[in-house]
Design a protein around this motif. Structure first.
Motif, short mmCIF file in Angstrom:
data_model
loop_
_atom_site.label_atom_id
_atom_site.label_comp_id
_atom_site.label_asym_id
_atom_site.label_seq_id
_atom_site.Cartn_x
_atom_site.Cartn_y
_atom_site.Cartn_z
N MET A 1 -21.11 -12.71 16.44
CA MET A 1 -21.05 -11.36 15.90
C MET A 1 -20.20 -11.34 14.64
SD MET A 1 -20.53 -9.20 19.42
CE MET A 1 -20.35 -7.67 18.48
N GLY A 2 -20.73 -10.69 13.70
CA GLY A 2 -19.99 -10.60 12.44
C GLY A 2 -19.10 -9.40 12.39
N GLU A 3 -18.06 -9.49 11.64
CA GLU A 3 -17.10 -8.39 11.45
C GLU A 3 -17.23 -7.89 10.03
OE1 GLU A 3 -13.19 -9.58 12.42
OE2 GLU A 3 -13.60 -9.86 14.54
N THR A 4 -17.26 -6.60 9.92
CA THR A 4 -17.34 -5.98 8.59
C THR A 4 -15.95 -5.85 8.00
OG1 THR A 4 -17.19 -3.78 9.53
CG2 THR A 4 -19.39 -4.70 9.26
N ALA A 5 -15.89 -5.81 6.70
CA ALA A 5 -14.60 -5.71 6.01
C ALA A 5 -13.90 -4.40 6.29
CB ALA A 5 -14.79 -5.87 4.51
N GLY A 6 -14.71 -3.33 6.67
CA GLY A 6 -14.10 -2.04 6.88
C GLY A 6 -13.34 -1.93 8.17
N HIS A 7 -13.61 -2.87 9.13
CA HIS A 7 -12.94 -2.74 10.42
C HIS A 7 -11.45 -3.07 10.36
CE1 HIS A 7 -17.03 -3.37 12.64
NE2 HIS A 7 -16.88 -2.14 12.12
N HIS A 8 -10.99 -3.93 9.42
CA HIS A 8 -9.58 -4.36 9.36
C HIS A 8 -9.05 -4.17 7.94
CE1 HIS A 8 -9.56 -6.10 13.40
NE2 HIS A 8 -10.77 -6.55 13.12
N GLN A 9 -8.84 -2.93 7.57
CA GLN A 9 -8.26 -2.64 6.26
C GLN A 9 -6.75 -2.94 6.29
OE1 GLN A 9 -9.64 -1.78 3.49
NE2 GLN A 9 -11.74 -1.58 4.23
N PRO A 10 -6.20 -3.56 5.25
CA PRO A 10 -4.74 -3.80 5.22
C PRO A 10 -3.99 -2.47 5.16
CG PRO A 10 -5.72 -4.29 3.09
CD PRO A 10 -6.86 -4.04 4.03
N PRO A 11 -2.84 -2.39 5.78
CA PRO A 11 -2.08 -1.14 5.76
C PRO A 11 -1.64 -0.81 4.35
CG PRO A 11 -0.74 -2.93 6.63
CD PRO A 11 -2.13 -3.47 6.48
N PRO A 12 -1.56 0.46 4.04
CA PRO A 12 -1.12 0.85 2.68
C PRO A 12 0.32 0.40 2.46
CG PRO A 12 -1.15 2.76 4.14
CD PRO A 12 -1.80 1.63 4.88
N PRO A 13 0.64 0.00 1.24
CA PRO A 13 2.03 -0.42 0.95
C PRO A 13 3.00 0.71 1.17
CG PRO A 13 0.79 -0.11 -1.09
CD PRO A 13 -0.21 0.00 0.04
N GLN A 14 4.16 0.39 1.73
CA GLN A 14 5.19 1.39 1.99
C GLN A 14 6.41 1.11 1.12
OE1 GLN A 14 6.05 1.30 6.14
NE2 GLN A 14 4.02 2.03 6.77
N ALA A 15 7.03 2.17 0.71
CA ALA A 15 8.24 2.04 -0.11
C ALA A 15 9.37 1.46 0.72
CB ALA A 15 8.64 3.41 -0.67
N ALA A 16 10.17 0.62 0.10
CA ALA A 16 11.31 0.03 0.80
C ALA A 16 12.29 1.12 1.22
CB ALA A 16 12.02 -0.97 -0.12
N PRO A 17 12.80 1.01 2.44
CA PRO A 17 13.75 2.03 2.89
C PRO A 17 15.01 2.00 2.04
CG PRO A 17 13.77 0.15 4.37
CD PRO A 17 12.63 -0.06 3.43
N PRO A 18 15.60 3.15 1.80
CA PRO A 18 16.83 3.18 0.98
C PRO A 18 17.95 2.43 1.68
CG PRO A 18 16.46 5.29 2.07
CD PRO A 18 15.22 4.47 2.30
N SER A 19 18.83 1.85 0.87
CA SER A 19 19.97 1.10 1.41
C SER A 19 20.88 2.01 2.22
CB SER A 19 20.77 0.46 0.26
OG SER A 19 21.98 -0.05 0.73
N LEU A 20 21.31 1.50 3.38
CA LEU A 20 22.23 2.29 4.19
C LEU A 20 23.53 2.56 3.47
CD1 LEU A 20 21.74 0.65 7.71
CD2 LEU A 20 20.81 2.81 6.88
N GLY A 21 23.95 1.59 2.62
CA GLY A 21 25.19 1.78 1.88
C GLY A 21 25.09 2.96 0.93
N LEU A 22 23.90 3.13 0.29
CA LEU A 22 23.73 4.26 -0.63
C LEU A 22 23.70 5.59 0.12
CD1 LEU A 22 21.10 2.75 -3.09
CD2 LEU A 22 23.57 3.03 -3.45
N LEU A 23 23.17 5.56 1.35
CA LEU A 23 23.13 6.79 2.12
C LEU A 23 24.53 7.22 2.55
CD1 LEU A 23 20.02 6.14 4.41
CD2 LEU A 23 20.15 7.62 2.40
N ARG A 24 25.42 6.25 2.77
CA ARG A 24 26.74 6.59 3.30
C ARG A 24 27.76 6.90 2.22
NH1 ARG A 24 26.81 1.65 7.72
NH2 ARG A 24 25.23 2.52 9.12
N GLY A 25 27.53 6.51 1.01
CA GLY A 25 28.50 6.78 -0.03
C GLY A 25 28.27 5.92 -1.25
N PRO A 26 29.09 6.08 -2.27
CA PRO A 26 28.89 5.33 -3.52
C PRO A 26 29.29 3.87 -3.37
CG PRO A 26 30.92 6.59 -3.61
CD PRO A 26 30.23 6.99 -2.32
N THR A 27 28.76 3.05 -4.25
CA THR A 27 29.16 1.65 -4.34
C THR A 27 29.84 1.45 -5.70
OG1 THR A 27 27.01 1.05 -5.27
CG2 THR A 27 27.30 0.85 -2.87
N TRP A 28 30.65 0.39 -5.80
CA TRP A 28 31.40 0.14 -7.03
C TRP A 28 30.92 -1.15 -7.66
CZ3 TRP A 28 33.34 2.63 -2.87
CH2 TRP A 28 33.99 3.86 -3.10
#
Length: 543
Positions: A1-28
């Protein structure tokens, strides 16, 4: 049985999560120069303030001078008058060497004071003259100090050659921030015996001094904006005056009449006997103790101490550059400073000092305590050193300050120097496991090995290295009793042999290298060039 290309689409790219350090406060971001200095190497406070700050530098360096003299002179057979003359000679040479270093050496605001690294070689000389062949103790003292003179004169050429040949500067080119951090840290931490252990000899004086200094200098300055800079800059003098007066009251009230002799020496304000024995006027002069005595077996021990002071001064100079608002000293500047230190040691041998000089760690800590890294202030302090070395009664008055008061001061100042060493890690990758390994091992061995040597050293100066050759023992016992020297050896070897080529960026070399060349950074000439365009008349190889 053949598989069509539409059955396994790659997941859309996701933005990298923001750094926890930036969420908690400034960096020097890394800062090459400290931003909270009120006066840096080129700027100068008003003259009245500069005079008080310079006097403060004199008082801070006085503690080590008195401590070394009080330790060695009695063992040499000298009396109270001899101790006073030795202190005068050390003060005179400290003033002269400090002035030379700030003009023609590193040009950093560093005080050159007596070095404890010479203690072991001096003890070796003392032991050789304990055979009872002298007619009096004073005769033994003069013979001992003449032998020290000869050893200082010969060993000084080690530093002169290392410095002016450029060899010491070439060695520092193997450094990186990973080496600088442990070296500068143990420059301060390695002197911990001058802190609370010395303070503990008289807790009722030392502990109030420590607490009062912290409260006055750090908390009272926040009460009123107008009093901020006064308290921050001059709290040290105020605290010394208050606690010294308290110690005098306890002495006069008889609080120390029925205590052990060691407690009297540490706590009483009249136990130094310097005020009664010091001359009103006495100018140190060449060969004041007699003709130097040259013995090869003693020279080698002094050579070890000369090498140690080179390592200690290098770490202290790098720390001073940070507190002075300057860039790290280039290799050629470190070379000429060590060469000039050798010339200073030669002059000390001629004038009859009991030890050589090194860059004063506690005075560098004072730069950080007051936030004033002005070169002029330290140059003015040399006038106090030379003045009080000539007018002995006035100098003896301040030299009678109990040593636990100085120990309390050193608890703060030496800690500041150790802390500034940590700041150099910002220029390297402090998340690298390689760097963490080197830092940890250099720091630990830099403190642990000298502590082992200190614990195994007897009262007469015999260390754990005990072979048939006394000169061989003195060299290695002296070198491995020095925390900065051990940290420098361990750190340099590891940093240049463990994946050195593949971790250039992690080691912080892109930041360090420009400062190691004369024209690598345009600010090098701004901070380290000779005054009055003298460099135009000196061959480049000697700059």
């Amino acid at each position: 049985m053949g598989e069509t290309a539409g059955h396994h689409q790659p997941p859309p790219p996701q933005a990298a999560p923001p750094s926890l350090g930036l969420l908690r406060g400034p960096t020097w971001t890394p800062a090459e120069q400290l931003q909270q200095l009120q006066y840096c190497i080129h700027s100068n406070p008003p003259w009245p303030q500069a005079l008080l700050l310079a006097f403060q530098h004199y008082i801070v360096m006085l503690g080590t001078t008195v401590l070394i003299s009080s330790t060695l002179v009695p063992l040499m057979g000298g009396g109270h008058g001899d101790k006073g003359r030795v202190i005068q000679s050390l003060l005179f040479m400290s003033g002269l060497n400090t002035l030379l270093q700030t003009l023609f050496g590193t040009r950093l605001p560093t005080v050159m004071g007596p070095s404890a690294a010479f203690t072991l070689p001096v003890l070796s000389i003392i032991n050789d003259y304990n055979d009872g062949s002298f007619t009096s103790e004073h005769d033994r003292f003069r013979h001992t100090i003449r032998t020290i003179q000869g050893s200082l004169i010969v060993s000084s050429f080690i530093n002169i050659v290392l410095g002016y040949s450029g060899a010491w500067g070439n060695l520092t080119r193997f450094f990186s921030p990973i080496v600088i951090v442990p070296v500068v840290c143990v420059v301060g931490l390695g002197l911990f015996m001058r802190g609370f252990p010395l303070l503990g000899n008289c807790v009722e004086i030392g502990l109030p001094m420590l607490v009062l200094l912290v409260i006055c200098q750090q908390y009272l300055k926040r009460l009123h904006p107008k009093a901020h800079f006064i308290v921050e800059r001059f709290a040290l003098l105020f605290c010394i005056g208050v606690v010294w007066a308290f110690a005098a009251i306890l002495t006069a009230a008889g609080a120390y009449n029925n205590v052990p002799e060691q407690t009297k020496l540490s706590c009483r304000t009249d136990r130094s006997y310097l005020l009664s024995s010091a001359p009103w006027i006495k100018v140190p002069y060449p060969f004041q103790w007699g003709t130097p005595i040259f013995r090869a077996s003693h020279v080698f021990g002094m050579i070890g101490a000369a090498l140690v002071t080179s390592a200690e001064s290098t770490g202290t100079f790098i720390a001073a550059s940070r507190f002075a608002g300057a860039t790290a000293p280039p290799a050629h500047v470190l070379s000429r400073s060590i060469g000039l230190q050798g010339i200073g040691m030669l002059v000390e041998g001629i004038f009859g000092s009991v030890v050589g000089t090194t860059a004063s760690v506690e005075n560098v800590g004072l730069l950080g305590l007051t936030h004033i890294g002005s070169r002029r202030v330290v140059q003015i302090s040399t006038a106090f050193m030379i003045f009080f070395s000539i007018f002995g009664k006035f100098g003896a008055f301040f030299a009678s300050i109990p040593l636990p008061i100085f120990a309390a001061i050193y608890c703060v100042l030496l800690g500041i120097v150790a802390a500034v060493g940590i700041t150099f890690i910002q220029f390297a990758n402090n998340n690298s496991m390689r760097n963490i390994y080197i830092l940890g091992l250099s720091l630990f061995l830099g403190i642990s090995i000298p502590q082992y040597f200190a614990s195994k050293t007897t009262e007469d100066g015999h260390g754990p290295v005990r072979t048939g050759g006394g000169w061989f023992n003195d060299i290695w016992n002296t070198i491995f009793s020095s925390p900065p020297t051990v940290a420098m050896i361990v750190g340099t070897v590891l940093d240049n042999t463990l994946d050195a080529r593949d971790t250039v960026a992690d080691r912080g070399l892109p930041w360090w290298k420009p400062f190691q060349h004369r024209k690598g950074d345009p600010r090098n000439d701004e901070f380290y060039s000779f005054p009055l365009r003298i460099n135009e008349y000196i061959p480049t190889r000697f700059l």
